[in-house]
Design an enzyme around this catalytic site. Sequence first.
Site: not given
Ligand SMILES: O=c1ccn([C@@H]2O[C@H](COP(=O)(O)O)[C@@H](O)[C@H]2O)c(=O)[nH]1
Length: 474
Positions: A362, A441-442, A421, A271, A304, A249, A307, A302
Amino acid sequence: MGHDTKLEELAIKLFSIDAVKMGEFTTKSGIKTPVYFDLRVIVSYPEVMEMISNLLQEYAIKDCAYDHVCGVPYTALPIATLLSVITKKSMLMRRKETKSYGTKKSIEGHYKAGQTCLIIEDVVTSGSSVLETVKDLRKEGLKVNKAVIILDREQGGSANLLNNDVEITSLFTMTSLIEILYKNRKITEEMMLKVKAYIKETQAVVLEPSVDRLLLPYEKRAELATNQIAKQLFNIMATKKTNLCLSVDLTSVTSILDLLEKVGEHICMVKTHVDIIEDFNKDFVTQLKQIADRFNFLILEDRKYADIGHTVSMQYMKGVYKVGEWADCVTAHSLPGDGVLKALNGHMNSVSRGVFLLAEMSSEGNLISPEYKDATVAMAVKYPDLITGFVCQNKDTFKDPGLIQLTPGVQLESSKDSLGQVYNTPEKVILENGADVIVVGRGIVAAKSPETQVVIYKDALWKCYTKRVSGKLE
Ligand SMILES: O=c1ccn([C@@H]2O[C@H](COP(=O)(O)O)[C@@H](O)[C@H]2O)c(=O)[nH]1
């Protein structure tokens, strides 16, 4: 009073309290049915609870040898409690969700490995709910080979359970119940014939896999996958020994490509969120694909999609990003209905493409309900060539070993970010919650040294997967 008369009396009573309904209904798995059983209402009728528990005791469990009873949550719990009291056998309770604090046990009560447990359930359709309880009890070393049921819908449940070494005895089958109601003029002949025709049509329910997807290695699951991308992803994971999907990201082309050059050998998939890249251009896609080919990982956009089908079709192929031209797979919501999947399926001509459907999220406070999740999984069944798997958080979301559980919200320590998150650990998501591919991700991207951190994550995630398939869970 004879046994048959008592059963007849119970059937009429169940009909009168609306526990048996006639009309047009849709089951949890998306099948239309002319008859619906809602045995949750019986708790309001002590005389019905008494009739059921006495009949189960006299008829179904009289000759069984067992140490404990365990009701399948939740409808069967009060019946199991009554049976435990009548038969003076101890009761065990299975938690649907394990606690994150205290004992973390999934089975409550006192027991010893090697003891026998009898399962109590209200209605059996495919047998999957009974199996979930059986598996948790067997994990504790308990022997489970028998289940007593109020009603068998005759839709594959008894065969599925037998296939998993569980024999069932039921008070009623759908046929016997419907015949009693007809005999006692509670339903018309037309309705009785309609139900019988429905039973005949739906009897050939696909056998629940006797094999637990969580114990099967990726290379075996590749053989069971129908979607080509799922097959490829399972094989990549098995070959590269990594189940890590990196969520890049980042907002510039060079930062993404530079990072992938450094970490590509350690991931099975990348992703992307292309719409956050400020200098997106066609050349980025060409370079991304080259790196993906060189390091043998897949690309998941990703996006999502959520529509109407027509719009999704254009969003997928047109505009600046033309996602369908380069992403191996995409994510989509089931919210608008299966028009989304029809649209994406329409573009799967000669190239292999896949879709991860969002069955759970999540983030804290998301509005996805258990019913929405089940309907999402049911929707996917119609698109076996298109669906790669589900974005979800729980092992019980789906059973098919050919599909992939993609789980985001993962870091080395459990925590939350400031915008909702929720992060779980590799142990929790893989060993307890069933993740197959893990999105980070992060945890990696924002680390001081992503190239060091990626190896730490890769090793931790792979270790949990190997522990899971070895079956050595404590
Ligand atoms: O339920 C969900 C669906 C998608 N994501 C995506 O995953 C990554 C998570 O990134 P982190 O930095 O590890 O938090 C992010 O691109 C979300 O859009 C999600 O977190 N939860």
